[in-house]
Write a protein that holds these residues in place. Structure first.
Motif, PDB file in Angstrom:
ATOM      1  N   ALA A  50       1.051  -0.560   0.400  1.00 53.85           N
ATOM      2  CA  ALA A  50       0.484  -0.426   0.007  1.00 53.85           C
ATOM      3  C   ALA A  50       0.927   1.416  -0.329  1.00 53.85           C
ATOM      4  CB  ALA A  50      -1.149  -0.330   1.707  1.00 53.85           C
ATOM      5  N   THR A  51       2.200   1.366   0.558  1.00 53.84           N
ATOM      6  CA  THR A  51       3.074   1.966  -0.057  1.00 53.84           C
ATOM      7  C   THR A  51       4.891   1.916  -0.455  1.00 53.84           C
ATOM      8  OG1 THR A  51       4.241   4.054   1.527  1.00 53.84           O
ATOM      9  CG2 THR A  51       2.926   1.460   2.727  1.00 53.84           C
ATOM     10  N   SER A  52       5.415   2.822   0.020  1.00 53.49           N
ATOM     11  CA  SER A  52       6.979   2.465  -1.010  1.00 53.49           C
ATOM     12  C   SER A  52       7.284   1.451   0.256  1.00 53.49           C
ATOM     13  CB  SER A  52       7.909   3.800  -0.668  1.00 53.49           C
ATOM     14  OG  SER A  52       8.958   3.607  -0.873  1.00 53.49           O
ATOM     15  N   PRO A  53       8.138   0.622  -0.374  1.00 50.91           N
ATOM     16  CA  PRO A  53       8.904  -0.718   0.130  1.00 50.91           C
ATOM     17  C   PRO A  53       9.556   0.383   1.444  1.00 50.91           C
ATOM     18  CG  PRO A  53       9.154  -0.429  -2.028  1.00 50.91           C
ATOM     19  CD  PRO A  53       8.535   0.551  -1.954  1.00 50.91           C
ATOM     20  N   PHE A  54      10.372   1.672   0.978  1.00 50.03           N
ATOM     21  CA  PHE A  54      11.079   2.334   2.186  1.00 50.03           C
ATOM     22  C   PHE A  54       9.760   2.363   3.379  1.00 50.03           C
ATOM     23  CE2 PHE A  54      12.655   3.630  -1.972  1.00 50.03           C
ATOM     24  CZ  PHE A  54      14.169   2.536  -1.935  1.00 50.03           C
ATOM     25  N   ASN A  55       8.996   2.597   3.381  1.00 45.95           N
ATOM     26  CA  ASN A  55       7.902   2.434   4.228  1.00 45.95           C
ATOM     27  C   ASN A  55       7.629   1.245   5.706  1.00 45.95           C
ATOM     28  OD1 ASN A  55       8.325   5.347   4.326  1.00 45.95           O
ATOM     29  ND2 ASN A  55       6.025   5.592   2.867  1.00 45.95           N
ATOM     30  N   LEU A  56       7.235   0.230   4.593  1.00 48.32           N
ATOM     31  CA  LEU A  56       6.843  -0.628   4.797  1.00 48.32           C
ATOM     32  C   LEU A  56       8.607  -1.773   5.625  1.00 48.32           C
ATOM     33  CD1 LEU A  56       5.335  -2.434   1.715  1.00 48.32           C
ATOM     34  CD2 LEU A  56       4.868  -1.927   3.565  1.00 48.32           C
ATOM     35  N   GLY A  61      14.211   1.777   4.280  1.00 50.39           N
ATOM     36  CA  GLY A  61      14.249   2.878   4.830  1.00 50.39           C
ATOM     37  C   GLY A  61      15.020   3.921   4.711  1.00 50.39           C
ATOM     38  N   ARG A  62      15.301   3.274   6.722  1.00 50.26           N
ATOM     39  CA  ARG A  62      16.248   4.637   6.931  1.00 50.26           C
ATOM     40  C   ARG A  62      17.644   4.100   6.774  1.00 50.26           C
ATOM     41  NH1 ARG A  62      14.650   2.430  12.205  1.00 50.26           N
ATOM     42  NH2 ARG A  62      15.779   0.582  11.966  1.00 50.26           N
ATOM     43  N   TYR A  63      18.103   3.020   5.790  1.00 49.42           N
ATOM     44  CA  TYR A  63      19.496   3.413   5.109  1.00 49.42           C
ATOM     45  C   TYR A  63      19.424   4.019   3.735  1.00 49.42           C
ATOM     46  CZ  TYR A  63      22.562   1.546   2.355  1.00 49.42           C
ATOM     47  OH  TYR A  63      23.830   1.940   0.735  1.00 49.42           O
ATOM     48  N   PRO A  86       5.610   8.185  -0.127  1.00 51.51           N
ATOM     49  CA  PRO A  86       6.121   9.474  -0.630  1.00 51.51           C
ATOM     50  C   PRO A  86       4.997  10.213  -0.743  1.00 51.51           C
ATOM     51  CG  PRO A  86       4.681   7.393  -1.197  1.00 51.51           C
ATOM     52  CD  PRO A  86       5.102   6.946   0.408  1.00 51.51           C
ATOM     53  N   GLN A  87       5.546  11.150  -1.592  1.00 48.48           N
ATOM     54  CA  GLN A  87       4.466  12.551  -2.384  1.00 48.48           C
ATOM     55  C   GLN A  87       3.783  11.550  -3.264  1.00 48.48           C
ATOM     56  OE1 GLN A  87       3.338  15.931  -1.466  1.00 48.48           O
ATOM     57  NE2 GLN A  87       4.879  15.623   0.365  1.00 48.48           N
TER      58      GLN A  87
END
Lengths: 205, 205
Positions: A50-56, A61-63, A86-87
């Motif tokens: 439902a969102t970016s893998p950097f959030n999941l 994401g931190r990296y 993400p925007q």
């Protein structure tokens, strides 16, 4: 002159890095760039995201944010994170398609990325996109009306469908005329070399 | 001499590429390498994944194998995919820990990767690992017994726990003495530069 297709999503962090340098890098290689905006959301949705893998994936994401800051600094750019990330890049992508016909697409797209990732600005709404158009000396009203026409909405949907048919799963992705695919800002040099030579023979990793 | 920690999983494709070149690349930068075998499986399991993301995301997997083939070719190596992928690297990682104490760890690890990805061999069982030990002139029996001791099993578990505490989510990952993290074979040059200079100032992306 050989070309590469530069598939990029307006919300994609590493697409920002690629957009900053692709025209100069391509010119040095004698390669032209076809800017191909699309949206990654449908590809993520097909995976159930439902969102970016950097959030999941919090560790990833931190990296990513730390890596992005380092990479941006090496390009002379400052990172300011937009909130939310993400925007929503839907309108910006629709406008970019109009711009690529008219010649101001690359400048507009770079302006979108700079506002989003070097100023941390919201790029999602009509007012925000209008202000970005004014930064590149384009009168917003007619463009925004054309961008949100049924015809242009379908055109952006077709871009994302074409990306899916190519097997694109992330951004930026570079595709050469002979169909070779390179994923990630890190692969720009390889993609340009392939566009020029038809293989990586002689390319030093 | 500054050092970097080279976190790698025996089943990881891009760790293979890094293992092929890290010693020479580090020596050119005046940096020493600490080989840190670990297993990615627990990190994937924490995300609810039962296998590699390259299997869970078919488009990404298809791309990875093509990219790996190109990158390997540019390093002068041939890719032959092991079946199944990923291989079970548990025993190889346990043996590598013994090898790093004794000095033959890097040579053994490179041999594991070459068998796995340049010959497509199974590297999971005791017989397979014994054959790989013989390739680097290590008598297998004592080593395999020590590798599967309770003490050494706990040592490998502690490696994977340490990777988790560092926030490592993929392999290869390079970590400098001051804690800076670089993920992916693509980041090796940056990691070595950071290890030497303490920042990327002056590094050209």
């Amino acid at each position: 002159m050989p070309h590469i297709d530069f598939w990029h999503d307006p919300a994609s962090t590493y697409s920002w890095l690629a957009a900053m340098r692709i025209e100069d890098a391509a010119a040095r290689c004698g390669v032209s760039v076809r800017w191909q905006p699309f949206l990654l959301g449908p590809a993520f949705a097909r995976l159930g995201w439902a969102t970016s893998p950097f959030n999941l994936q919090p560790e990833k994401g931190r990296y990513m944010w730390r890596d992005l800051e380092r990479q941006a600094a090496a390009l002379g750019a400052v990172l300011v994170r937009p909130n939310p990330f993400p925007q929503n890049g839907l309108l910006a992508a629709r406008v970019a398609l109009i711009g690529h016909d008219a010649g101001w697409g690359p400048a507009f797209t770079r302006t979108v990325y700079a506002a989003e990732f070097s100023e941390g600005r919201d790029i999602s709404g009509r007012e925000a996109v209008a202000a970005l158009l004014e930064r590149v000396d384009v009168a917003p009203d007619t463009v925004l009306d054309r961008a949100t026409s049924t015809e242009n909405k379908l055109r952006l949907k077709e871009q994302s469908d074409a990306a899916q048919r190519l097997g694109i799963f992330g951004a930026p992705t570079f595709v050469t005329a002979d169909g070779e695919m390179f994923w990630g800002n890190d692969r720009l040099a390889e993609a340009l070399y392939w566009a020029r030579h038809g293989s990586l023979a002689g390319y030093a990793v």
